[in-house]
Design a protein around this motif. Structure first.
Motif, PDB file in Angstrom:
ATOM      1  N   THR A  36       0.837  -1.189   0.000  1.00 34.66           N
ATOM      2  CA  THR A  36       0.000   0.000   0.000  1.00 34.66           C
ATOM      3  C   THR A  36       0.876   1.245   0.000  1.00 34.66           C
ATOM      4  OG1 THR A  36      -0.097  -0.010   2.418  1.00 34.66           O
ATOM      5  CG2 THR A  36      -1.860  -1.182   1.247  1.00 34.66           C
ATOM      6  N   ALA A  37       0.246   2.394   0.126  1.00 35.96           N
ATOM      7  CA  ALA A  37       0.953   3.679   0.134  1.00 35.96           C
ATOM      8  C   ALA A  37       1.335   4.049   1.564  1.00 35.96           C
ATOM      9  CB  ALA A  37       0.074   4.765  -0.483  1.00 35.96           C
ATOM     10  N   VAL A  38       2.328   3.332   2.085  1.00 32.48           N
ATOM     11  CA  VAL A  38       2.854   3.657   3.406  1.00 32.48           C
ATOM     12  C   VAL A  38       4.351   3.926   3.288  1.00 32.48           C
ATOM     13  CG1 VAL A  38       1.100   2.342   4.675  1.00 32.48           C
ATOM     14  CG2 VAL A  38       3.236   1.213   4.013  1.00 32.48           C
ATOM     15  N   ASN A  43       3.500   4.356   7.949  1.00 28.55           N
ATOM     16  CA  ASN A  43       2.543   5.462   8.033  1.00 28.55           C
ATOM     17  C   ASN A  43       1.908   5.724   6.672  1.00 28.55           C
ATOM     18  OD1 ASN A  43       3.202   6.142  10.798  1.00 28.55           O
ATOM     19  ND2 ASN A  43       5.157   6.860   9.977  1.00 28.55           N
ATOM     20  N   PRO A  44       0.569   5.788   6.618  1.00 38.87           N
ATOM     21  CA  PRO A  44      -0.111   6.053   5.350  1.00 38.87           C
ATOM     22  C   PRO A  44       0.313   7.390   4.744  1.00 38.87           C
ATOM     23  CG  PRO A  44      -1.676   5.347   7.016  1.00 38.87           C
ATOM     24  CD  PRO A  44      -0.371   5.599   7.720  1.00 38.87           C
ATOM     25  N   GLN A  45       0.414   7.402   3.412  1.00 39.50           N
ATOM     26  CA  GLN A  45       0.816   8.591   2.674  1.00 39.50           C
ATOM     27  C   GLN A  45      -0.249   8.911   1.613  1.00 39.50           C
ATOM     28  OE1 GLN A  45       3.975  10.182   3.512  1.00 39.50           O
ATOM     29  NE2 GLN A  45       3.558   8.765   5.196  1.00 39.50           N
ATOM     30  N   HIS A  46      -0.247  10.120   1.122  1.00 45.83           N
ATOM     31  CA  HIS A  46      -1.116  10.568   0.030  1.00 45.83           C
ATOM     32  C   HIS A  46      -2.614  10.374   0.315  1.00 45.83           C
ATOM     33  CE1 HIS A  46       2.583  10.914  -2.222  1.00 45.83           C
ATOM     34  NE2 HIS A  46       2.823   9.632  -2.055  1.00 45.83           N
ATOM     35  N   GLN A  53      -1.217   7.173  -4.265  1.00 44.72           N
ATOM     36  CA  GLN A  53      -1.198   5.907  -3.539  1.00 44.72           C
ATOM     37  C   GLN A  53      -0.806   4.745  -4.451  1.00 44.72           C
ATOM     38  OE1 GLN A  53      -4.225   4.894  -0.747  1.00 44.72           O
ATOM     39  NE2 GLN A  53      -4.351   6.964   0.094  1.00 44.72           N
ATOM     40  N   ILE A  54      -1.302   4.733  -5.671  1.00 47.81           N
ATOM     41  CA  ILE A  54      -0.917   3.667  -6.604  1.00 47.81           C
ATOM     42  C   ILE A  54       0.582   3.719  -6.863  1.00 47.81           C
ATOM     43  CG2 ILE A  54      -1.108   2.839  -8.991  1.00 47.81           C
ATOM     44  CD1 ILE A  54      -4.080   3.660  -8.887  1.00 47.81           C
ATOM     45  N   SER A  55       1.101   4.906  -7.096  1.00 43.50           N
ATOM     46  CA  SER A  55       2.527   5.060  -7.383  1.00 43.50           C
ATOM     47  C   SER A  55       3.384   4.555  -6.214  1.00 43.50           C
ATOM     48  CB  SER A  55       2.839   6.524  -7.695  1.00 43.50           C
ATOM     49  OG  SER A  55       4.200   6.665  -8.027  1.00 43.50           O
TER      50      SER A  55
END
Length: 131
Positions: A36-38, A43-46, A53-55
């Motif tokens: 995922t986008a962590v 820690n979650p990002q975007h 998040q896809i990137s």
């Protein structure tokens, strides 16, 4: 490793994936947890940004593969989960930019989900790889 595409129909090729592949001559098999986008601390990002998040999820997938001495070329199956399938599909060019140049079109499933493990996450990608 020898990959042979199995496509009784060609419509999925326009979407960047094969219906199936036979894989022969593998010596290692890697099963990746969903990425995922962590950041490196988890820690979650975007927040609210599907493209971002896809990137980052793809960056994280590549990091896991690299740690196992593999790369996207070794991916033989993808599972994709998105809280908004339409928004994810609008940004699937990001997958094409990474898999297209290496001519890799692994079988893939895209599922819409109501939420992911961390509520602010919008996108998760899991992979199976072989070498």
């Amino acid at each position: 490793m020898q990959r042979t595409a199995v496509n009784p129909w060609e419509w999925s090729l326009k979407l960047g994936y094969n219906q199936a592949e036979t894989i022969e001559g593998i010596s290692r098999h890697l099963i990746c947890a969903g990425q995922t986008a962590v950041d490196a601390e988890g820690n979650p990002q975007h927040p609210g940004d599907m493209r971002g998040q896809i990137s980052l999820a793809l960056d994280n997938l590549e990091a896991v593969l690299a740690k196992a001495d593999m790369g996207l070329r070794n991916v033989v199956r993808l599972g994709v989960y998105a809280t908004d399938v339409d928004e994810a599909l609008k940004n699937f060019d990001l997958l094409g930019m990474r898999f297209g140049p290496i001519q890799c079109a692994p079988p893939m499933t895209l599922l819409g989900v109501t939420r992911l493990a961390i509520p602010s996450l919008l996108f998760e990608i899991e992979a199976t790889a072989a070498a």
